[in-house]
Scaffold this motif. Structure first.
Motif, mmCIF file in Angstrom:
data_model
loop_
_atom_site.group_PDB
_atom_site.id
_atom_site.type_symbol
_atom_site.label_atom_id
_atom_site.label_comp_id
_atom_site.label_asym_id
_atom_site.label_seq_id
_atom_site.Cartn_x
_atom_site.Cartn_y
_atom_site.Cartn_z
ATOM 1 N N THR A 1 -6.162 -3.545 4.042
ATOM 2 C CA THR A 1 -6.601 -2.172 4.254
ATOM 3 C C THR A 1 -6.814 -1.893 5.735
ATOM 4 O O THR A 1 -7.637 -2.559 6.376
ATOM 5 C CB THR A 1 -7.920 -1.923 3.486
ATOM 6 O OG1 THR A 1 -7.733 -2.345 2.146
ATOM 7 C CG2 THR A 1 -8.314 -0.453 3.525
ATOM 8 N N HIS B 1 -12.347 -1.742 1.620
ATOM 9 C CA HIS B 1 -11.170 -2.515 1.248
ATOM 10 C C HIS B 1 -10.603 -2.056 -0.104
ATOM 11 O O HIS B 1 -11.308 -2.042 -1.106
ATOM 12 C CB HIS B 1 -11.534 -4.001 1.201
ATOM 13 C CG HIS B 1 -10.379 -4.882 0.858
ATOM 14 N ND1 HIS B 1 -9.137 -4.742 1.440
ATOM 15 C CD2 HIS B 1 -10.267 -5.904 -0.004
ATOM 16 C CE1 HIS B 1 -8.311 -5.642 0.937
ATOM 17 N NE2 HIS B 1 -8.970 -6.359 0.055
ATOM 18 N N CYS B 2 -9.326 -1.650 -0.091
ATOM 19 C CA CYS B 2 -8.620 -1.173 -1.292
ATOM 20 C C CYS B 2 -9.240 0.089 -1.895
ATOM 21 O O CYS B 2 -9.149 0.307 -3.105
ATOM 22 C CB CYS B 2 -8.499 -2.280 -2.343
ATOM 23 S SG CYS B 2 -7.292 -3.535 -1.938
ATOM 24 N N VAL C 1 0.844 -1.200 0.000
ATOM 25 C CA VAL C 1 0.000 0.000 0.000
ATOM 26 C C VAL C 1 0.879 1.250 0.000
ATOM 27 O O VAL C 1 0.637 2.208 -0.747
ATOM 28 C CB VAL C 1 -0.958 -0.022 1.212
ATOM 29 C CG1 VAL C 1 -1.833 1.217 1.226
ATOM 30 C CG2 VAL C 1 -1.827 -1.283 1.173
#
Ligand code: ZN
Length: 391
Positions: free
Chosen positions: A183, A144-145, A76
């Protein structure tokens, strides 16, 4: 008509079974046929003889990768540091890394700003694997993401997000139905969307002619994704807050329903330990996958390549060993799963995953007999993409 190329080896796995053939004949980027007699090749043909110990296979298919992730310890953070130009170079290097391991088709289930689609549209992309792409995965705000840019909630916005992907040329719509480990603040066992929202997404995707892939961890997310009609289920871990729990009736329903289960398997030898949230749960996840497989579920490997240091972009060949060891497949079932079954599951039936006349000449030549030792798929002698040798 261009020149014939004959690949000779001791064995040919055609995507279904190991054939008595001793060679594969290629022309114009396609498979022309199998050479069953080992007869003298036509004088105009070029012959590449890999010897009696080698096996020719269809190029392998990884049904779940993230070319945008660089397999570092913090993907990330890496992603945040890549501008689009650096990212484009990284995407190309990642895809070539896969290709050189014999992974001639990858399905990218989450990128940023549709850069993966730009990669494959650039001239000279025959030196890359065949790439199917989802673009940014659809997720909730801050879900998420979310940092990949695919946030959408409410049926109107969700349908618009699906149409945007169709207009961009995506091949599949990816939805983060549950949270995920990558995440911060996201809870894998919790659902992000309700059933009505999921039904809207799948209906819109099918209306515009695209399949839909569901990232699912929690049991409710799995059940809702099956009910909503998703084409593939990704991960399918049945995470709870602190473990793994699957209702056997749901496992049997998935097997009977025919939805494709894309199992997240494959790490390189010597890989760092799995994510601390996953390591203690791996045996239970595998037991559920194994049960679904025995009950007749359609199952294909999707490595999630790129997400951790143990999953570089050439990891897929190691996933076949995992299908044998953890799911209980025979080597032949694992080979089919990563070739013909995967091709059917992601919409490439006939073109990929088979050595049959008219199929694309995307091929892997290995040293060894994969039925005797599935690990031999990692011992690469040559890779062909659209008839051209790339390794
Ligand atoms: Zn993924």
């Amino acid at each position: 008509m261009s020149r014939l190329l004959v690949l000779r080896a001791g064995q040919v796995f055609d995507g279904e079974r190991v054939r008595g053939a001793k060679g594969v004949v290629l022309q114009d980027g396609k498979i022309r046929g199998l050479d069953t007699g080992g007869a003298q090749a036509p004088v105009e043909a070029e012959v590449a003889d890999f010897g009696p110990e080698a096996c020719v296979l269809p190029g392998l298919i990884d049904a779940h990768v993230h070319l945008a992730f660089d397999a570092s310890a913090d993907v990330v953070e890496s992603l945040a540091n890549y501008d689009d130009s650096t990212m484009s170079q990284h995407l190309q290097a990642a895809s070539v890394q896969a290709l050189h391991a014999g992974v001639t088709t990858v399905r990218d289930l989450g990128d940023r700003r549709y850069l993966t689609l730009k990669l494959r549209q650039r001239p000279g992309s025959a030196a890359l694997p065949h790439i199917l792409a989802a673009g940014p995965p659809i997720t909730t705000h801050g879900g998420h993401c979310y940092f990949l840019g695919g946030e959408a909630e409410g049926q109107t916005a969700l349908r618009a997000a699906v149409r945007e992907r169709a207009e961009r040329g995506c091949d599949v719509v990816k939805v983060m139905v549950s949270g995920g480990n990558l995440t911060a603040g996201s809870q894998p066992h919790q659902s992000q969307y309700d059933l009505a929202a999921l039904r809207a997404v799948v209906e819109e995707a099918h209306r515009v002619g695209l399949p839909a892939a569901a990232h699912v961890h929690g049991a409710q997310a799995v059940a809702d994704a099956v009910e909503a009609g998703f084409d593939t289920l990704e991960h399918v871990t049945f995470f709870t807050a602190d473990g793994v729990s699957a209702d056997p009736a749901l496992l049997d329903r998935i097997a009977a329903n025919g939805v494709v289960v894309s199992v997240t398997v494959g790490t390189i030898p010597g890989a760092p330990a799995p994510h601390p949230a996953i390591a203690p749960r791996m045996a239970a996840i595998a037991a559920n996958h194994s049960r679904m497989f025995r009950a007749g579920a359609t199952m294909i490997p999707g490595t999630d390549a790129g997400v951790t240091p143990g999953k570089p972009h050439d990891v897929l060949p190691y996933a076949l060993q995992a299908l044998v060891d953890r799911i209980g497949m025979t080597p032949l079932q694992a080979l089919r799963s990563a070739t013909s079954i995967a091709a059917n599951a992601i919409g490439l039936a006939g073109a990929k995953g088979r050595i049959t006349p008219g199929a694309d000449a995307d091929l892997l030549v290995i040293r060894g007999n994969p039925l005797a030792d599935i690990a031999s798929v990692t011992d690469v002698a040559a890779v062909y993409r659209a008839g051209a040798r790339v390794r």
